[in-house]
Motif scaffolding. Structure first.
Motif, mmCIF file in Angstrom:
data_model
loop_
_atom_site.group_PDB
_atom_site.id
_atom_site.type_symbol
_atom_site.label_atom_id
_atom_site.label_comp_id
_atom_site.label_asym_id
_atom_site.label_seq_id
_atom_site.Cartn_x
_atom_site.Cartn_y
_atom_site.Cartn_z
ATOM 1 N N GLY A 99 0.827 -1.202 0.000
ATOM 2 C CA GLY A 99 0.000 0.000 0.000
ATOM 3 C C GLY A 99 0.862 1.253 0.000
ATOM 4 N N SER A 100 0.267 2.338 -0.487
ATOM 5 C CA SER A 100 0.963 3.629 -0.485
ATOM 6 C C SER A 100 -0.079 4.728 -0.414
ATOM 7 C CB SER A 100 1.776 3.760 -1.772
ATOM 8 O OG SER A 100 2.026 5.121 -2.033
ATOM 9 N N ALA A 101 0.141 5.704 0.445
ATOM 10 C CA ALA A 101 -0.825 6.791 0.610
ATOM 11 C C ALA A 101 -1.131 7.423 -0.746
ATOM 12 C CB ALA A 101 -0.271 7.832 1.572
ATOM 13 N N GLY A 102 -2.403 7.462 -1.081
ATOM 14 C CA GLY A 102 -2.828 8.058 -2.352
ATOM 15 C C GLY A 102 -2.364 7.284 -3.571
ATOM 16 N N ASN A 103 -1.885 6.062 -3.371
ATOM 17 C CA ASN A 103 -1.330 5.236 -4.456
ATOM 18 C C ASN A 103 -0.258 5.988 -5.249
ATOM 19 O OD1 ASN A 103 -1.180 2.832 -6.000
ATOM 20 N ND2 ASN A 103 -2.365 3.801 -7.631
ATOM 21 N N LEU A 104 0.537 6.768 -4.574
ATOM 22 C CA LEU A 104 1.542 7.560 -5.286
ATOM 23 C C LEU A 104 2.901 6.866 -5.311
ATOM 24 C CD1 LEU A 104 0.309 10.987 -3.956
ATOM 25 C CD2 LEU A 104 0.078 10.102 -6.279
ATOM 26 N N ARG A 295 -3.659 -10.940 -2.472
ATOM 27 C CA ARG A 295 -5.004 -10.594 -2.008
ATOM 28 C C ARG A 295 -5.067 -9.195 -1.416
ATOM 29 N NH1 ARG A 295 -8.451 -14.761 0.844
ATOM 30 N NH2 ARG A 295 -7.983 -16.675 -0.253
ATOM 31 N N ARG A 296 -3.915 -8.724 -0.890
ATOM 32 C CA ARG A 296 -3.925 -7.453 -0.177
ATOM 33 C C ARG A 296 -4.339 -6.308 -1.088
ATOM 34 N NH1 ARG A 296 -2.412 -2.720 0.549
ATOM 35 N NH2 ARG A 296 -1.605 -2.876 -1.580
ATOM 36 N N GLY A 297 -5.108 -5.417 -0.548
ATOM 37 C CA GLY A 297 -5.493 -4.191 -1.216
ATOM 38 C C GLY A 297 -6.146 -3.395 -0.112
ATOM 39 N N SER A 298 -6.152 -2.082 -0.202
ATOM 40 C CA SER A 298 -6.746 -1.323 0.900
ATOM 41 C C SER A 298 -8.260 -1.402 0.844
ATOM 42 C CB SER A 298 -6.304 0.128 0.817
ATOM 43 O OG SER A 298 -4.912 0.176 0.979
ATOM 44 N N CYS A 299 -8.876 -1.713 1.976
ATOM 45 C CA CYS A 299 -10.347 -1.735 2.032
ATOM 46 C C CYS A 299 -10.869 -0.328 1.796
ATOM 47 C CB CYS A 299 -10.818 -2.177 3.421
ATOM 48 S SG CYS A 299 -10.632 -3.905 3.649
ATOM 49 N N ARG A 300 -11.851 -0.210 0.972
ATOM 50 C CA ARG A 300 -12.465 1.098 0.752
ATOM 51 C C ARG A 300 -13.732 1.270 1.581
ATOM 52 N NH1 ARG A 300 -9.081 4.433 -0.030
ATOM 53 N NH2 ARG A 300 -8.169 2.905 1.322
ATOM 54 N N GLN A 301 -14.277 0.149 2.074
ATOM 55 C CA GLN A 301 -15.449 0.174 2.962
ATOM 56 C C GLN A 301 -15.403 -1.062 3.838
ATOM 57 O OE1 GLN A 301 -18.759 0.692 0.147
ATOM 58 N NE2 GLN A 301 -19.861 1.675 1.826
ATOM 59 N N ASP A 378 -11.694 12.693 9.955
ATOM 60 C CA ASP A 378 -13.124 12.549 9.659
ATOM 61 C C ASP A 378 -13.374 11.599 8.492
ATOM 62 O OD1 ASP A 378 -14.249 14.295 11.702
ATOM 63 O OD2 ASP A 378 -13.236 15.912 10.630
ATOM 64 N N GLN A 379 -12.639 10.486 8.486
ATOM 65 C CA GLN A 379 -12.863 9.475 7.435
ATOM 66 C C GLN A 379 -13.634 8.303 8.044
ATOM 67 O OE1 GLN A 379 -9.381 9.037 4.497
ATOM 68 N NE2 GLN A 379 -8.335 9.606 6.361
ATOM 69 N N ALA A 380 -14.691 7.895 7.355
ATOM 70 C CA ALA A 380 -15.540 6.810 7.854
ATOM 71 C C ALA A 380 -14.743 5.534 8.087
ATOM 72 C CB ALA A 380 -16.676 6.549 6.861
ATOM 73 N N THR A 433 -6.721 -0.836 6.068
ATOM 74 C CA THR A 433 -6.263 0.307 5.283
ATOM 75 C C THR A 433 -5.407 1.209 6.157
ATOM 76 O OG1 THR A 433 -6.861 2.173 3.844
ATOM 77 C CG2 THR A 433 -8.311 1.775 5.724
ATOM 78 N N GLY A 434 -4.441 1.856 5.557
ATOM 79 C CA GLY A 434 -3.693 2.914 6.248
ATOM 80 C C GLY A 434 -4.565 4.146 6.289
ATOM 81 N N LEU A 435 -4.359 4.998 7.287
ATOM 82 C CA LEU A 435 -5.135 6.231 7.386
ATOM 83 C C LEU A 435 -4.267 7.351 7.943
ATOM 84 C CD1 LEU A 435 -8.525 4.975 8.883
ATOM 85 C CD2 LEU A 435 -8.132 5.756 6.537
ATOM 86 N N THR A 436 -4.616 8.558 7.540
ATOM 87 C CA THR A 436 -3.968 9.722 8.133
ATOM 88 C C THR A 436 -4.881 10.281 9.228
ATOM 89 O OG1 THR A 436 -2.664 11.665 7.574
ATOM 90 C CG2 THR A 436 -4.788 11.453 6.487
ATOM 91 N N PHE A 437 -4.487 11.356 9.903
ATOM 92 C CA PHE A 437 -5.103 11.663 11.208
ATOM 93 C C PHE A 437 -4.860 13.119 11.597
ATOM 94 C CE2 PHE A 437 -0.990 9.762 11.116
ATOM 95 C CZ PHE A 437 -0.223 10.720 11.757
HETATM 96 C C1 LIG Z 1 0.682 5.180 4.767
HETATM 97 C C2 LIG Z 1 -0.678 5.090 4.146
HETATM 98 C C3 LIG Z 1 -1.636 6.060 4.427
HETATM 99 C C4 LIG Z 1 -2.905 5.960 3.844
HETATM 100 N N1 LIG Z 1 -3.862 6.894 4.159
HETATM 101 C C5 LIG Z 1 -5.105 6.755 3.659
HETATM 102 C C6 LIG Z 1 -6.153 7.642 4.053
HETATM 103 O O1 LIG Z 1 -5.949 8.565 4.857
HETATM 104 N N2 LIG Z 1 -7.402 7.435 3.534
HETATM 105 C C7 LIG Z 1 -7.670 6.417 2.660
HETATM 106 O O2 LIG Z 1 -8.812 6.276 2.234
HETATM 107 N N3 LIG Z 1 -6.683 5.550 2.274
HETATM 108 C C8 LIG Z 1 -5.437 5.695 2.752
HETATM 109 N N4 LIG Z 1 -4.445 4.806 2.377
HETATM 110 C C9 LIG Z 1 -4.724 3.731 1.401
HETATM 111 C C10 LIG Z 1 -4.161 4.071 0.016
HETATM 112 O O3 LIG Z 1 -4.996 4.998 -0.621
HETATM 113 C C11 LIG Z 1 -3.968 2.814 -0.820
HETATM 114 O O4 LIG Z 1 -2.933 2.068 -0.236
HETATM 115 C C12 LIG Z 1 -3.598 3.124 -2.253
HETATM 116 O O5 LIG Z 1 -4.661 3.723 -2.936
HETATM 117 C C13 LIG Z 1 -3.155 1.878 -3.011
HETATM 118 O O6 LIG Z 1 -4.187 0.939 -3.045
HETATM 119 P P1 LIG Z 1 -4.001 -0.526 -2.485
HETATM 120 O O7 LIG Z 1 -3.525 -0.399 -1.059
HETATM 121 O O8 LIG Z 1 -5.350 -1.132 -2.595
HETATM 122 O O9 LIG Z 1 -2.961 -1.183 -3.324
HETATM 123 C C14 LIG Z 1 -3.193 4.889 2.949
HETATM 124 C C15 LIG Z 1 -2.214 3.939 2.697
HETATM 125 C C16 LIG Z 1 -0.970 4.032 3.275
HETATM 126 C C17 LIG Z 1 0.053 2.973 2.992
#
Ligand SMILES: Cc1cc2nc3c(=O)[nH]c(=O)nc-3n(C[C@H](O)[C@H](O)[C@H](O)COP(=O)(O)O)c2cc1C
Length: 480
Positions: A99-104, A295-301, A378-380, A433-437
């Motif tokens: 995973g990477s914040a914002g998929n960047l 299988r890993r991917g960030s949960c969106r919900q 304020d993220q669900a 999922t990772g989250l900021t704060f």
């Molecule tokens: C360090 C980190 C911080 C993240 N912060 C957020 C966040 O604040 N909100 C969010 O919806 N997703 C967050 N994510 C999830 C990313 O958006 C996600 O990892 C990215 O889009 C790539 O998708 P994938 O994890 O499904 O491969 C974060 C992921 C990481 C690793």
């Protein structure tokens, strides 16, 4: 050199606050508009005109610990490879194994190695799309193999401005969580080194120290002995990268200039008596690692109605908070403390907790979902999972002992824990999922001295991520 004040100031200047006001610091870039699509940096560094050496397609578990093309292919693909892709109106958007914040994904990976079976000694750049190694220069044949991770600040600051500096270490950490798990499985003597002469490593891989700089060196066979720098092809990062001076300053403030400084860093790390990390002989993953990672991917919900079994909290935290083999924490220690809001876990009442010494300590009982969602900007997603973990550090202690470089280390360890929590959750059929704060609000809520470095929410995915693909065959995501 390594003055703690710069990291302190950087941290203060890049906090999120519910008021939405930007902190006062004359070094912040004013008037910058994030997310200008016509300026979006490329997702990868490239070397036009240089041919890559393709890595093998097979990334399944190879027995034994010999580092050759098979194991390298597995390590690199399952840590930094492209597993999914989406079509953005004719342009491809790539998703990576970690995973990477914002998929960047602002991290570049280089391999520095002596001769290996089927691979000539050299400094190589890893090309995630082609799953190939581009040889930048030769190296002495006895060079112990190591990975060098660099950060490209513009790639993440394009969206997150100066806060993106933290993301470099978070995202390097999630990636290395995979590398560490894969190396452990292969019984490689892996070690994450943050003590190195910055100018040396930066020059070795042809980075410029501003738009790309060295983050970590990962020894793959027990020791590091990097060759002297010599000229290498420059590569292409972006047409028009913007420098955020506070990011450059925050990184450079932690630089080590000479071998004596590296020794000093190691001594300082040993003298820092932090918390004990979890033990290595605790719980383990049940499924093959390549399956878990794909299988890993960030949960969106998350599904807020699903109660997680106790192991998805207790075993996951124990597994994720094990000591990291490396030179930025004393043996068996950690720079972090972990605070949790628990929402829906079998046998654990809702409330605020601290995870300490392998146990949960109740701080305050009661429903905490709304508060947790608020704390997470304020993220669900912060509220709807089974629990949310706030990986925190006593920053004053860390900076006091380790200077500004300690800031890198604490963010980095938080990224590793985040990445490991993902792996454990997916192994057990859950998600994360990772989250900021909001920085200050988190410390206030838990009434603790430690301040948050990074957050992971864990829960039952409402829609499981589409499993990722194989090298050069990423899964094409359909946009909904
Ligand atoms: C360090 C980190 C911080 C993240 N912060 C957020 C966040 O604040 N909100 C969010 O919806 N997703 C967050 N994510 C999830 C990313 O958006 C996600 O990892 C990215 O889009 C790539 O998708 P994938 O994890 O499904 O491969 C974060 C992921 C990481 C690793």
């Amino acid at each position: 050199m390594n003055d703690p004040e710069v990291a302190r100031e950087y941290h203060r200047a890049t906090m999120h606050d519910p008021s939405g006001l930007r902190p006062e610091d004359p070094r912040l870039v004013r008037g910058y508009r994030p997310l200008q699509w016509d300026r979006k940096p490329p997702q990868f560094k490239t070397y036009p005109g240089l041919e890559g050496l393709p890595l093998p397609d097979d990334v399944s578990h190879t027995s034994g610990s010999e580092l050759g093309m098979g194991l390298l292919s597995r390590l690199l693909f399952l840590s930094a490879g492209v597993v999914r892709t989406a079509d953005l109106g004719g342009e491809a958007l790539f998703f990576r194994a970690a995973g990477s914040a914002g998929n960047l994904s602002p991290i570049e990976v280089y391999l520095v190695t002596g001769d290996l079976p089927e691979l000539e000694a050299g400094v190589y750049h890893y090309e995630p799309v082609e799953h190939a190694l581009v040889r930048l220069r030769p190296a002495p044949s006895n060079t112990p193999p190591a990975l060098v991770l660099t950060g490209v600040p513009w790639r993440t600051a394009w969206k997150y401005r100066e806060r993106g500096f933290r993301h470099l270490y978070w995202d390097a950490g999630t990636m290395l969580a995979h590398t560490l798990a894969l190396a452990e499985e292969a019984e490689l003597a892996v070690s994450v080194e943050l003590g190195f002469v910055d100018d040396h490593v930066t020059a070795l891989v042809g980075a410029d120290g501003v738009h790309e700089f060295a983050l970590a060196v990962v020894a793959l066979s027990g020791s590091v002995a990097l060759p002297e720098p010599e000229e290498v092809p420059a590569g292409h990062l972006a047409d028009d990268p913007l420098e955020f001076p506070l990011v450059t300053l925050a990184q450079r403030a932690g630089d080590l200039a000479a071998d004596e400084d590296v020794e000093g860093w190691r001594r300082a790390v040993r003298s820092l008596s932090g918390e004990r990390a979890s033990f290595d002989d605790g719980p383990s993953l049940n499924r093959p690692l390549d399956e878990v990672i794909r299988r890993r991917g960030s949960c969106r919900q998350f599904d807020p109605g699903r109660i997680a079994p106790a192991e998805v909290l207790g075993d996951a935290m124990a597994w994720a908070t094990r000591a990291v083999p490396g030179d930025f924490v004393a043996d068996g220690a950690t720079l972090l403390e972990h605070y949790l809001t628990v929402h829906a876990v079998e046998g654990v009442g809702p409330g605020a907790y601290r995870w300490r010494g392998g146990e949960l300590e109740l701080l305050r009982a009661g429903e905490v979902r709304d508060a947790a969602g608020h704390l997470c900007l304020d993220q669900a997603l912060g509220a709807s999972g089974a629990y949310t973990a706030f990986h925190s550090a006593r920053l004053e202690d860390v900076l006091g002992a380790l200077g500004s470089r300690g800031y890198r280390a604490a963010q980095f360890e938080a990224g590793i824990v985040e990445g490991r929590l993902h792996l454990f959750a997916y192994d057990r059929g859950f998600g994360a999922t990772g989250l900021t704060f909001y920085d200050r609000e988190v410390a206030r809520f838990f009434a603790c001295e430690a301040v948050p470095m990074l957050v992971t929410a864990v829960g039952a995915p409402l829609h499981a991520p589409v499993p990722g693909g194989l090298p050069r065959r990423p899964v094409l995501l359909r946009r909904t």
